[in-house]
Design a protein around this motif. Structure first.
Motif, PDB file in Angstrom:
ATOM      1  N   GLY A  87     144.224 -57.176 -31.327  1.00 15.57           N
ATOM      2  CA  GLY A  87     144.792 -56.330 -31.726  1.00 15.57           C
ATOM      3  C   GLY A  87     142.896 -56.044 -33.246  1.00 15.57           C
ATOM      4  N   ASP A  88     142.439 -56.755 -33.977  1.00 12.61           N
ATOM      5  CA  ASP A  88     141.814 -57.009 -34.704  1.00 12.61           C
ATOM      6  C   ASP A  88     140.439 -55.374 -34.605  1.00 12.61           C
ATOM      7  OD1 ASP A  88     140.015 -57.740 -37.678  1.00 12.61           O
ATOM      8  OD2 ASP A  88     139.351 -59.025 -35.969  1.00 12.61           O
ATOM      9  N   GLU A  89     140.345 -56.833 -33.023  1.00 14.46           N
ATOM     10  CA  GLU A  89     139.176 -55.767 -31.915  1.00 14.46           C
ATOM     11  C   GLU A  89     139.463 -54.505 -31.880  1.00 14.46           C
ATOM     12  OE1 GLU A  89     137.038 -59.828 -30.565  1.00 14.46           O
ATOM     13  OE2 GLU A  89     138.612 -58.598 -29.008  1.00 14.46           O
ATOM     14  N   LEU A 108     141.553 -43.332 -42.666  1.00 13.89           N
ATOM     15  CA  LEU A 108     141.234 -42.182 -41.916  1.00 13.89           C
ATOM     16  C   LEU A 108     141.027 -40.977 -42.573  1.00 13.89           C
ATOM     17  CD1 LEU A 108     144.029 -40.312 -40.544  1.00 13.89           C
ATOM     18  CD2 LEU A 108     145.321 -40.395 -42.728  1.00 13.89           C
ATOM     19  N   GLN A 109     140.508 -41.046 -43.598  1.00 13.63           N
ATOM     20  CA  GLN A 109     139.310 -39.823 -44.285  1.00 13.63           C
ATOM     21  C   GLN A 109     138.015 -40.042 -43.139  1.00 13.63           C
ATOM     22  OE1 GLN A 109     140.615 -38.748 -49.112  1.00 13.63           O
ATOM     23  NE2 GLN A 109     138.699 -41.016 -48.660  1.00 13.63           N
ATOM     24  N   LYS A 110     137.837 -41.874 -43.460  1.00  7.14           N
ATOM     25  CA  LYS A 110     135.992 -41.627 -42.530  1.00  7.14           C
ATOM     26  C   LYS A 110     136.019 -41.505 -41.255  1.00  7.14           C
ATOM     27  CE  LYS A 110     134.181 -45.598 -43.177  1.00  7.14           C
ATOM     28  NZ  LYS A 110     133.894 -47.001 -43.858  1.00  7.14           N
ATOM     29  N   GLY A 150     147.309 -54.124 -36.704  1.00  8.31           N
ATOM     30  CA  GLY A 150     147.245 -54.666 -38.258  1.00  8.31           C
ATOM     31  C   GLY A 150     146.052 -54.817 -39.497  1.00  8.31           C
ATOM     32  N   GLY A 151     146.163 -53.287 -39.550  1.00  8.71           N
ATOM     33  CA  GLY A 151     145.388 -51.750 -40.806  1.00  8.71           C
ATOM     34  C   GLY A 151     146.454 -52.355 -41.941  1.00  8.71           C
ATOM     35  N   LYS A 152     145.575 -52.602 -43.296  1.00  9.45           N
ATOM     36  CA  LYS A 152     146.610 -52.672 -44.345  1.00  9.45           C
ATOM     37  C   LYS A 152     146.625 -51.802 -44.952  1.00  9.45           C
ATOM     38  CE  LYS A 152     146.319 -57.649 -44.490  1.00  9.45           C
ATOM     39  NZ  LYS A 152     147.256 -57.920 -44.031  1.00  9.45           N
TER      40      LYS A 152
END
Length: 370
Positions: free
Chosen positions: A232-234, A200-202, A190-192
């Motif tokens: 999914g969010d968790e 990804l950088q983090k 569910g990531g934007k």
């Protein structure tokens, strides 16, 4: 029978201890003498020869070596004498690198470093990442080009190269496969897409070694966590909090730690999931480690209810918890009847919390501004 052979030294050479030559019986290994030119050259650069002998003594017996060329390369980039000495003490193998190889590495690294000063700082902390095998050069170049296509900033790429050099020494396709797995997982949870680069950088910054894990470990572990009820969010939140640790776990180890934690805490499935979201340590620490931490807290008089309210205290070792409890007790704060929040965080976080108790929040705010 071993026979010890020594040689007379001129006054100049007496400043460096010479390793004796041991002559053994025929067919036995003959140990080489130190290359005195190398010892003298390092001595002239103020390198602590005793440290080199202790950690990497074999380097002093090699030939050819490039002591002056290595020092000149670093000096031309702005490295001071003490910095050069520290680099050669920490990683004396640097003097075995061919000058052409070093120049190629310098050019490669400057494609992701803003200044020579930045590169010198990296070499001082991670010399092995810079003075690497020439056979890795093409892989390094290909990996840099690949990460640049992801629009990662240069600082992130240089940090990855420095802290996880193995990931840049291997074929680019292996990194590409892992990155694509991470990206797909992020979107599936569910990531934007607009936020994917930052996420990804983090993740790569927090745990650059995630690139070296097996790509199939990630979907397998997430499938297990879905089956125990995480949404999914968790899972996306958990993946971010775990800093890539989720690739180092396996379903069986997580099953054991979750089962133990739930039994110990006496909580419901839903409560356990919320506790895990607050304290991912319940997933990646083994049962013996968690058992020791629970035991230490209970021995200090802390209740299970308090642990459930502040589960992040389980991320701290038993020794750290005991020290902090004693420190707070000396001020008159009793963790048995108060919040465990004061125990949490890094050493700096704890000192700030302790200071607030000691001086009051207004006083600490004033001090922190100075």
């Amino acid at each position: 029978m071993l026979r010890l052979v020594t040689t007379s030294l001129c006054l100049y050479c007496q400043r460096a201890q010479v390793t004796p030559l041991l002559l053994t019986r025929p067919r036995s290994v003959i140990f080489q003498e130190e290359n005195q030119l190398v010892v003298n050259a390092l001595y002239d650069l103020s390198v602590d020869i005793s440290k080199v002998r202790k950690l990497k003594g074999w380097v002093l017996r090699q030939s050819p070596v490039y002591v002056s060329e290595t020092a000149t390369l670093l000096r031309d980039m702005g490295a001071s004498g003490p910095v050069i000495a520290r680099v050669l003490e920490l990683y004396p193998e640097a003097i075995l690198c061919n000058p052409d190889q070093m120049e190629a590495q310098k050019k490669l690294w400057m494609s992701v470093c803003a200044t020579h000063k930045d590169l010198v700082g990296i070499i001082e902390k991670f010399p092995a990442s810079f003075f690497t095998s020439s056979s890795d050069h093409n892989n390094q170049k290909a990996n840099i080009a690949y990460f640049q296509t992801l629009h990662l900033n240069k600082r992130i790429i240089s940090k990855l190269m420095a802290s996880a050099p193995q990931s840049f020494s291997r074929p680019m396709k292996q990194n590409e496969e892992m990155i694509q797995t991470l990206q797909k997982t992020y979107l599936d949870l569910g990531g934007k897409e607009d936020n994917m680069k930052i996420w990804l950088q983090k993740l790569l910054t927090q745990n650059p070694y995630v690139l070296l894990k097996l790509p199939n470990a990630l979907p397998d572990n997430l499938a297990f966590l879905r089956n125990v009820g995480f949404t999914g969010d968790e899972l996306l939140r958990l993946l971010s909090k775990l800093k890539g640790f989720v690739t180092e776990l396996n379903p069986e180890s997580m099953r054991l730690t979750l089962s133990y934690s739930q039994e110990t805490l006496g909580c419901t499935d839903a409560e356990l999931r919320q506790i895990v979201l607050q304290c991912p340590a319940l997933l990646y620490h083994s049962v013996p480690i968690l058992a020791d931490r629970f035991k230490g807290l209970l021995a200090a008089g802390v209740s299970m209810e308090q642990i459930m309210e502040t589960p992040t205290v389980l991320e701290l070792t038993t020794q750290i918890v005991q020290y902090r409890i004693q420190k707070l007790h000396s001020f008159g704060y009793d963790v048995r009847s108060g919040s465990l929040e004061f125990l949490n965080g890094t050493k700096k976080d704890f000192e700030m919390s302790y200071g607030k108790l000691l001086y009051g929040s207004d006083r600490m705010a004033a001090l922190s501004c100075k």
